[in-house]
Design a protein around this motif. Structure first.
Motif, PDB file in Angstrom:
ATOM      1  N   THR A  21       5.737   0.840  -2.151  1.00  0.00           N
ATOM      2  CA  THR A  21       6.179   1.246  -0.820  1.00  0.00           C
ATOM      3  C   THR A  21       5.345   2.432  -0.371  1.00  0.00           C
ATOM      4  O   THR A  21       4.731   3.139  -1.181  1.00  0.00           O
ATOM      5  CB  THR A  21       7.657   1.658  -0.833  1.00  0.00           C
ATOM      6  N   ASP A  22       5.339   2.688   0.927  1.00  0.00           N
ATOM      7  CA  ASP A  22       4.609   3.854   1.428  1.00  0.00           C
ATOM      8  C   ASP A  22       5.197   5.145   0.863  1.00  0.00           C
ATOM      9  O   ASP A  22       4.467   6.097   0.588  1.00  0.00           O
ATOM     10  CB  ASP A  22       4.643   3.893   2.959  1.00  0.00           C
ATOM     11  N   ARG A  30      -1.068   5.184   2.321  1.00  0.00           N
ATOM     12  CA  ARG A  30      -0.098   4.109   2.503  1.00  0.00           C
ATOM     13  C   ARG A  30      -0.432   2.967   1.551  1.00  0.00           C
ATOM     14  O   ARG A  30      -1.568   2.816   1.109  1.00  0.00           O
ATOM     15  CB  ARG A  30      -0.085   3.615   3.947  1.00  0.00           C
ATOM     16  N   ALA A  31       0.568   2.189   1.206  1.00  0.00           N
ATOM     17  CA  ALA A  31       0.375   1.087   0.264  1.00  0.00           C
ATOM     18  C   ALA A  31      -0.517   0.017   0.877  1.00  0.00           C
ATOM     19  O   ALA A  31      -0.244  -0.475   1.963  1.00  0.00           O
ATOM     20  CB  ALA A  31       1.730   0.496  -0.121  1.00  0.00           C
ATOM     21  N   PHE A  32      -1.584  -0.328   0.189  1.00  0.00           N
ATOM     22  CA  PHE A  32      -2.472  -1.376   0.705  1.00  0.00           C
ATOM     23  C   PHE A  32      -2.975  -2.303  -0.401  1.00  0.00           C
ATOM     24  O   PHE A  32      -3.689  -3.264  -0.128  1.00  0.00           O
ATOM     25  CB  PHE A  32      -3.668  -0.750   1.442  1.00  0.00           C
ATOM     26  N   HIS A  62       3.202   8.184  -1.011  1.00  0.00           N
ATOM     27  CA  HIS A  62       3.283   9.597  -0.633  1.00  0.00           C
ATOM     28  C   HIS A  62       3.565  10.465  -1.848  1.00  0.00           C
ATOM     29  O   HIS A  62       3.014  11.569  -1.983  1.00  0.00           O
ATOM     30  CB  HIS A  62       4.369   9.797   0.426  1.00  0.00           C
ATOM     31  N   ALA A  63       4.401   9.973  -2.754  1.00  0.00           N
ATOM     32  CA  ALA A  63       4.710  10.727  -3.972  1.00  0.00           C
ATOM     33  C   ALA A  63       3.484  10.818  -4.876  1.00  0.00           C
ATOM     34  O   ALA A  63       3.215  11.868  -5.475  1.00  0.00           O
ATOM     35  CB  ALA A  63       5.873  10.054  -4.717  1.00  0.00           C
ATOM     36  N   ILE A  64       2.736   9.720  -4.992  1.00  0.00           N
ATOM     37  CA  ILE A  64       1.513   9.731  -5.801  1.00  0.00           C
ATOM     38  C   ILE A  64       0.524  10.741  -5.242  1.00  0.00           C
ATOM     39  O   ILE A  64      -0.070  11.542  -5.979  1.00  0.00           O
ATOM     40  CB  ILE A  64       0.871   8.326  -5.836  1.00  0.00           C
TER      41      ILE A  64
END
Length: 237
Positions: free
Chosen positions: A52-53, A107-109, A57-59
């Motif tokens: 998830t996005d 963002r997740a891609f 963000h946490a990463i």
């Protein structure tokens, strides 16, 4: 200004002997450990599921904390002194105040959290260390002779990038090679007289632009004619 450049270079130099893959692996391990605390675990089931996005963000936040901690541990008080003297962000942004060192949220891609982690948890200073590694190798191979070192430096940078970029026209060749950064670090490594190595690097980059034809592309077989002589002149060699 120059003293802080010199101290930054000497502090980073041992890290140029660490393979880039190891740099990334150490960062990824630290980020994964932080995420395991935050999420109460980070097992294969979670890593192999779609990301998830919010997870990205946490990463990114954990990678940022790692990067700043690594920077301050390696450089000591250099960044703080540069900030107090209002000397700017420094080489590769290494002196940037923590509150302004913003690399975006991401963002997740990629298909899984694991794949996204591999991308977003890379060592944030690896590219700058690669510049230093290239400079160190050129200086060592040329026994410290400035002209020989610079010629080898830029020819090596060309060789390292040409196969990858030849035919691409989305940026100038000197931007892909990192001519400004390489020249700046070479000034420090060679002990050339320049109070602000960044200004010397900019001068070499301007020389690169001046000798390059407007239609020049990566299809060329090597550095543009006249570049090395122009670089030597820019550095008063």
């Amino acid at each position: 200004m120059r003293e802080l450049w010199d101290r930054t270079y000497l502090a980073l130099l041992p890290w140029t002997h660490v393979p880039v893959g190891d740099l990334h692996a150490r960062c990824t391990e630290a980020v994964t450990g932080a995420l395991a605390v935050l999420w109460d675990g980070c097992d294969d089931a979670l890593l192999d599921a779609p990301a998830t996005d919010g997870q990205i963000h946490a990463i990114v936040a954990a990678q940022r904390a790692y990067g700043l901690g690594w920077r301050d541990a390696v450089l000591g008080d250099v960044a703080a002194q540069a900030q107090a003297a209002r000397l700017g962000d420094g080489p590769g942004g290494l002196w940037t105040p923590a509150e302004r060192w913003n690399r975006g949220r991401g963002r997740a891609f990629r298909p899984t959290l694991r794949r996204n982690l591999e991308f977003f948890a890379m060592h944030p200073w690896a590219a700058e260390l690669e510049h230093l590694r290239t400079v160190r190798c050129a200086v060592e191979a040329s026994a410290g002779d400035p002209r020989s070192a610079l010629a080898l430096l830029f020819r090596t940078a060309w060789t390292n990038k040409a196969t990858e970029r030849r035919g691409w026209d989305d940026a100038e060749w000197w931007q892909y090679l990192g001519v400004e950064a390489l020249a700046s670090w070479a000034v420090v490594a060679l002990g050339l007289p320049a109070e602000d190595p960044a200004s010397a690097g900019w001068a070499v980059e301007e020389a690169a632009e001046a000798v390059s034809a407007s239609d020049w592309t990566w299809r060329g077989t090597g550095l543009p004619d006249g570049f090395l002589d122009a670089a030597f002149a820019a550095l008063a060699l």
